[in-house]
Motif scaffolding. Sequence first.
Motif, short mmCIF file in Angstrom:
data_model
loop_
_atom_site.label_atom_id
_atom_site.label_comp_id
_atom_site.label_asym_id
_atom_site.label_seq_id
_atom_site.Cartn_x
_atom_site.Cartn_y
_atom_site.Cartn_z
N TYR A 167 2.38 3.33 -19.21
CA TYR A 167 1.46 4.40 -18.81
C TYR A 167 1.32 4.43 -17.29
N VAL A 168 1.08 3.26 -16.69
CA VAL A 168 0.90 3.23 -15.24
C VAL A 168 2.17 3.69 -14.53
N LEU A 169 3.31 3.18 -14.97
CA LEU A 169 4.58 3.59 -14.36
C LEU A 169 4.81 5.10 -14.52
N GLY A 170 4.47 5.63 -15.70
CA GLY A 170 4.66 7.05 -15.95
C GLY A 170 3.81 7.94 -15.08
N VAL A 171 2.62 7.46 -14.70
CA VAL A 171 1.75 8.24 -13.83
C VAL A 171 2.18 8.14 -12.36
N VAL A 172 2.50 6.93 -11.94
CA VAL A 172 2.74 6.69 -10.51
C VAL A 172 4.15 7.11 -10.07
N THR A 173 5.14 6.96 -10.94
CA THR A 173 6.52 7.26 -10.54
C THR A 173 6.69 8.70 -10.04
N PRO A 174 6.13 9.72 -10.72
CA PRO A 174 6.24 11.09 -10.16
C PRO A 174 5.54 11.24 -8.82
N GLU A 175 4.43 10.53 -8.61
CA GLU A 175 3.76 10.57 -7.31
C GLU A 175 4.69 10.04 -6.22
N ILE A 176 5.36 8.92 -6.53
CA ILE A 176 6.28 8.32 -5.57
C ILE A 176 7.43 9.27 -5.27
N ALA A 177 7.98 9.90 -6.32
CA ALA A 177 9.09 10.84 -6.12
C ALA A 177 8.66 12.02 -5.27
N TRP A 178 7.46 12.54 -5.52
CA TRP A 178 6.95 13.68 -4.73
C TRP A 178 6.79 13.28 -3.27
N ALA A 179 6.18 12.11 -3.05
CA ALA A 179 5.95 11.65 -1.68
C ALA A 179 7.27 11.41 -0.95
N LYS A 180 8.28 10.91 -1.67
CA LYS A 180 9.58 10.67 -1.05
C LYS A 180 10.21 11.98 -0.61
#
Length: 240
Positions: free
Chosen positions: A156-169
């Motif tokens: 769950y945590v990975l699923g929420v944070v990974t798109p945030e990281i991709a967007w920020a990148k």
Amino acid sequence: MTKQFDSVWLREPRQPKASGLRLDHIIGAAVEILDAEGLESLSMRKIGAKLDAGATSLYWYVANKDELLECVLDEFWGMVEVPESDETSWRAVLTAFAYNFRDTLRAHTWAASLIGQLPSMGPNALRLTDRLRRAYIRAGFRGVDTYLASGTVMSYVLGVVTPEIAWAKTYGTVDINRDVIVQMMEQVTGDYPEMMADYRKETPIDPGAARAMAFDFGLLCLLDGLEHRLPGGSGERPEG
């Protein structure tokens, strides 16, 4: 061809050389480079230069870059704080873990690419896993359900944070200008006026608040679902 499984943690650690260079120095330098420049920029040469040491001297401790990244990943797991499960309710332990895992991922975004790619078998990973395992057992989970429940929270945590990281990148920040998004959506949602009206009315104006609300809502639903699967749905194992 299937890659043969191997790990730096499956062999005896090397003793430090007389030069004074230690494995923790190498890991620390790698983390600094990863935080500043990202995973793609990490090299043994850069680490050696940062430590004023030849790249070949690093290979006394790790056979290759993958082994170093295993060590770095374990350093990451050591940054994720988890309360002692014997002193705190299981829901409080998992809530603290989820939020700390989220914050640590956002602070060290490179870790999201390593989790699942490299084995987590180091001392910090094992310590964290056991602390979580005891929290799930205290809650009442048994057998394989203990690890399935733990994996569900982790995913769950990975699923929420990974798109945030991709967007920020891609865009340099996780913050999204809500007014700009509304204007863009208005151009493509002509067939869905009710959905657009809901979006204008219900979504928070502050993107940080929106992300926090979404994370909290999802985590509460997840923990409620796990509690429902416990014997009697009580959430806590009966004494005795």
